[in-house]
Design a protein around this motif. Structure first.
Motif, PDB file in Angstrom:
ATOM      1  N   ASP A  86      13.367 -10.252   1.767  1.00 19.28           N
ATOM      2  CA  ASP A  86      13.181  -9.256   0.720  1.00 19.28           C
ATOM      3  C   ASP A  86      12.456  -9.900  -0.464  1.00 19.28           C
ATOM      4  O   ASP A  86      13.028 -10.113  -1.519  1.00 19.28           O
ATOM      5  CB  ASP A  86      14.556  -8.714   0.308  1.00 19.28           C
ATOM      6  CG  ASP A  86      14.440  -7.553  -0.651  1.00 19.28           C
ATOM      7  OD1 ASP A  86      13.335  -7.021  -0.804  1.00 19.28           O
ATOM      8  OD2 ASP A  86      15.460  -7.189  -1.253  1.00 19.28           O
ATOM      9  N   PHE A  87      11.153 -10.213  -0.271  1.00 17.93           N
ATOM     10  CA  PHE A  87      10.399 -10.920  -1.303  1.00 17.93           C
ATOM     11  C   PHE A  87       9.271 -10.090  -1.907  1.00 17.93           C
ATOM     12  O   PHE A  87       8.641 -10.503  -2.881  1.00 17.93           O
ATOM     13  CB  PHE A  87       9.798 -12.207  -0.722  1.00 17.93           C
ATOM     14  CG  PHE A  87       8.610 -11.990   0.174  1.00 17.93           C
ATOM     15  CD1 PHE A  87       7.325 -12.074  -0.322  1.00 17.93           C
ATOM     16  CD2 PHE A  87       8.782 -11.698   1.523  1.00 17.93           C
ATOM     17  CE1 PHE A  87       6.226 -11.879   0.502  1.00 17.93           C
ATOM     18  CE2 PHE A  87       7.698 -11.504   2.349  1.00 17.93           C
ATOM     19  CZ  PHE A  87       6.415 -11.597   1.839  1.00 17.93           C
ATOM     20  N   LEU A  88       9.017  -8.914  -1.353  1.00 18.11           N
ATOM     21  CA  LEU A  88       7.871  -8.127  -1.793  1.00 18.11           C
ATOM     22  C   LEU A  88       8.210  -6.649  -1.686  1.00 18.11           C
ATOM     23  O   LEU A  88       8.841  -6.221  -0.718  1.00 18.11           O
ATOM     24  CB  LEU A  88       6.659  -8.454  -0.917  1.00 18.11           C
ATOM     25  CG  LEU A  88       5.328  -7.753  -1.239  1.00 18.11           C
ATOM     26  CD1 LEU A  88       4.788  -8.218  -2.587  1.00 18.11           C
ATOM     27  CD2 LEU A  88       4.308  -8.032  -0.150  1.00 18.11           C
ATOM     28  N   PHE A  89       7.809  -5.870  -2.692  1.00 18.55           N
ATOM     29  CA  PHE A  89       7.994  -4.433  -2.572  1.00 18.55           C
ATOM     30  C   PHE A  89       6.804  -3.692  -3.153  1.00 18.55           C
ATOM     31  O   PHE A  89       6.057  -4.205  -3.991  1.00 18.55           O
ATOM     32  CB  PHE A  89       9.318  -3.979  -3.213  1.00 18.55           C
ATOM     33  CG  PHE A  89       9.348  -4.073  -4.710  1.00 18.55           C
ATOM     34  CD1 PHE A  89       8.907  -3.025  -5.486  1.00 18.55           C
ATOM     35  CD2 PHE A  89       9.834  -5.204  -5.339  1.00 18.55           C
ATOM     36  CE1 PHE A  89       8.943  -3.100  -6.860  1.00 18.55           C
ATOM     37  CE2 PHE A  89       9.882  -5.292  -6.718  1.00 18.55           C
ATOM     38  CZ  PHE A  89       9.430  -4.225  -7.482  1.00 18.55           C
ATOM     39  N   LEU A  90       6.618  -2.462  -2.654  1.00 26.43           N
ATOM     40  CA  LEU A  90       5.518  -1.604  -3.079  1.00 26.43           C
ATOM     41  C   LEU A  90       6.076  -0.257  -3.503  1.00 26.43           C
ATOM     42  O   LEU A  90       7.038   0.237  -2.914  1.00 26.43           O
ATOM     43  CB  LEU A  90       4.517  -1.380  -1.942  1.00 26.43           C
ATOM     44  CG  LEU A  90       3.870  -2.584  -1.284  1.00 26.43           C
ATOM     45  CD1 LEU A  90       2.992  -2.115  -0.128  1.00 26.43           C
ATOM     46  CD2 LEU A  90       3.044  -3.368  -2.288  1.00 26.43           C
ATOM     47  N   ARG A  91       5.445   0.337  -4.501  1.00 31.20           N
ATOM     48  CA  ARG A  91       5.727   1.714  -4.886  1.00 31.20           C
ATOM     49  C   ARG A  91       4.417   2.482  -4.953  1.00 31.20           C
ATOM     50  O   ARG A  91       3.402   1.946  -5.414  1.00 31.20           O
ATOM     51  CB  ARG A  91       6.416   1.776  -6.257  1.00 31.20           C
ATOM     52  CG  ARG A  91       7.904   1.533  -6.261  1.00 31.20           C
ATOM     53  CD  ARG A  91       8.458   1.754  -7.660  1.00 31.20           C
ATOM     54  NE  ARG A  91       9.913   1.629  -7.704  1.00 31.20           N
ATOM     55  CZ  ARG A  91      10.638   1.860  -8.786  1.00 31.20           C
ATOM     56  NH1 ARG A  91      10.042   2.235  -9.911  1.00 31.20           N
ATOM     57  NH2 ARG A  91      11.958   1.724  -8.761  1.00 31.20           N
ATOM     58  N   THR A  92       4.455   3.735  -4.512  1.00 25.95           N
ATOM     59  CA  THR A  92       3.286   4.593  -4.662  1.00 25.95           C
ATOM     60  C   THR A  92       3.762   6.008  -4.942  1.00 25.95           C
ATOM     61  O   THR A  92       4.826   6.417  -4.450  1.00 25.95           O
ATOM     62  CB  THR A  92       2.394   4.550  -3.412  1.00 25.95           C
ATOM     63  OG1 THR A  92       1.242   5.381  -3.601  1.00 25.95           O
ATOM     64  CG2 THR A  92       3.145   5.008  -2.177  1.00 25.95           C
ATOM     65  N   VAL A  93       3.011   6.757  -5.728  1.00 24.10           N
ATOM     66  CA  VAL A  93       3.413   8.114  -6.123  1.00 24.10           C
ATOM     67  C   VAL A  93       2.193   9.036  -6.181  1.00 24.10           C
ATOM     68  O   VAL A  93       1.044   8.582  -6.253  1.00 24.10           O
ATOM     69  CB  VAL A  93       4.098   8.114  -7.518  1.00 24.10           C
ATOM     70  CG1 VAL A  93       5.409   7.356  -7.497  1.00 24.10           C
ATOM     71  CG2 VAL A  93       3.178   7.551  -8.594  1.00 24.10           C
TER      72      VAL A  93
END
Length: 328
Positions: free
Chosen positions: A161-168
Motif C-alpha cells: 500500500d505505497f501508492l494511491f490515485l484519485r480521479t473525479v
C-alpha cells in the motif's frame, strides 16, 4: 550439594530442550505456510503463494541451508516463480491477440483495489467490463477507467500500500503500471509513500515525469490544448517535460506543454483545499490531509500579500486562466 559440573549439565539439558522445542515449533509453522502456499498455487494465485513461501523461509532463516525443509521451501519458491512468469506471459499473449475474447473478471489482476467510490465509474479493456465499480473491486494494469460527472474513485496499490490515485468528474485514465499512467481527460491526484519514486503521466499532447527522493503528492489535469496542469501538494519533487526540468514545492503550479514546461506559479493551498473535489469529494479524507493543512498555514505565513485565486485552463501555448476570488 550439587557440584558445579552437575549443575552445568542440568542447565545444558534445559537449554537443549528449549532449543529443540523452539525448533520444532518453527518447523511446524513453516510446514503450515508451505501447505497454504501449495493451495494458493493450485488455484493460480502464484504471487500470493510466493509471498507465503518467503514467510516460511523467513521462519527458517537461522537453519542451515542444507536443512531438508528449507531446501524444500526454496525449491517451491523457484517453481512458483516459474509458474507466475508463465501465467503473466500467457495473459500478455492473450491481450495482444485481437481475436481473443475478454478475460473473465475472476482472473483480473489485483494491481489496484478500489478503496473509495461514489457515483458511476466503469472499467474496460483486457478483462470483461465492470459497469459499476464498487469498493474492493480489483483493477489490473491496462484497465481504462471512466469516471462520470458527479462521480469519483480512489485506487490503492496492492499488495504493498505505497501508492494511491484519485480521479473525479468526467475523467478517463489508464494505468499501465505503477509508474505509467495515461490521462486522456479530466484530473487525478497521486499520492506516493515510496522513496526515490518516479511516475510518468501522459496526456493527449504531452508527457510529464515526476520524481522525488521522499514521499510526495501532486494533482494533475488535462487542459484544453492537451497539456497537463500540475500542482504540488506535498514533498519536494522534480517535474520533467520535453527535456526541461523544474523543482516544485507545495503550492507550486506549472503546465506541461507540447514544447516544455511553463513558468512556475504559486497557488494558495487553503483555497485549493475547499475548491477541489479531489480533496473534498470523498467520504474519507486523505491520510496526509493534516500535513496539507500545515503546508497551507506555512504558506500563508510566508506570504505578506495574498490573492485568493483558482488557476484554470490553458487553451493556447502559453496563456492560462486565473480567477480571483473576492472576499465577502
Amino acid at each position: 550439594m550439587f557440584s558445579f559440573r552437575k549443575t552445568s549439565c542440568c542447565i545444558l539439558i534445559v537449554l537443549c530442550q528449549a532449543v529443540f522445542a523452539w525448533s520444532s515449533d518453527s518447523e511446524v509453522l513453516a510446514k503450515n505456510y508451505l501447505e497454504v502456499a501449495s493451495r494458493l498455487s493450485d488455484t493460480g494465485k502464484f504471487d500470493e503463494a510466493i509471498r507465503t513461501l518467503n514467510q516460511a523461509l523467513g521462519i527458517l532463516r537461522e537453519y542451515s541451508t542444507s536443512h531438508p525443509l528449507r531446501q524444500k521451501i526454496e525449491s517451491e519458491i523457484k517453481i512458483a516463480k516459474g509458474k507466475f512468469l508463465l501465467s503473466r506471459y500467457d495473459k500478455i499473449r492473450k491481450r495482444k491477440d485481437p481475436q481473443n475474447k475478454a478475460i473473465p473478471l475472476k482472473d483480473e489482476d489485483r494491481n489496484w483495489l478500489v478503496s473509495q467510490v461514489f457515483g458511476k465509474v466503469i472499467s474496460r479493456q483486457i478483462w470483461e467490463d465492470r459497469t459499476a465499480l464498487v469498493k474492493g473491486d480489483p483493477v489490473g494494469f491496462g484497465r481504462r477507467l471512466t469516471t462520470f460527472p458527479s462521480a469519483g474513485v480512489e485506487l490503492r496499490s496492492t499488495p504493498q500500500d505505497f501508492l494511491f490515485l484519485r480521479t473525479v468528474d468526467a475523467s478517463t485514465m489508464q494505468t499501465n503500471g505503477y509508474n505509467n499512467i495515461l490521462l486522456h481527460s479530466g484530473s487525478i491526484l497521486i499520492g506516493a509513500y515510496a522513496r526515490d519514486f518516479t511516475i510518468s503521466v501522459k496526456s493527449p499532447n504531452t508527457e510529464v515525469s515526476i520524481s522525488s527522493p521522499e514521499p510526495f503528492s501532486v494533482m494533475l489535469g488535462v487542459t484544453t490544448n492537451g497539456g497537463i496542469k500540475t500542482i504540488s501538494l506535498l514533498g519536494k519533487a522534480s517535474i520533467t517535460c520535453r527535456g526541461q526540468e523544474m523543482q516544485i514545492l507545495p503550492g507550486d503550479l506549472c503546465f506541461g506543454l507540447a514544447d516544455g514546461i511553463s513558468r512556475k506559479m504559486s497557488v494558495e493551498l487553503s483555497t485549493l483545499m475547499v475548491t477541489s473535489k479531489l480533496l473534498t469529494g470523498f467520504e474519507k479524507p486523505l491520510p496526509f490531509m493534516k500535513r496539507i493543512n500545515q503546508q497551507a498555514m506555512m504558506q500563508a505565513l510566508r506570504t505578506k500579500q495574498r490573492f485568493r485565486t483558482v488557476v484554470g485552463d490553458v487553451k493556447g501555448t502559453r496563456d492560462f486562466e486565473i480567477k480571483v476570488i473576492e472576499e465577502k
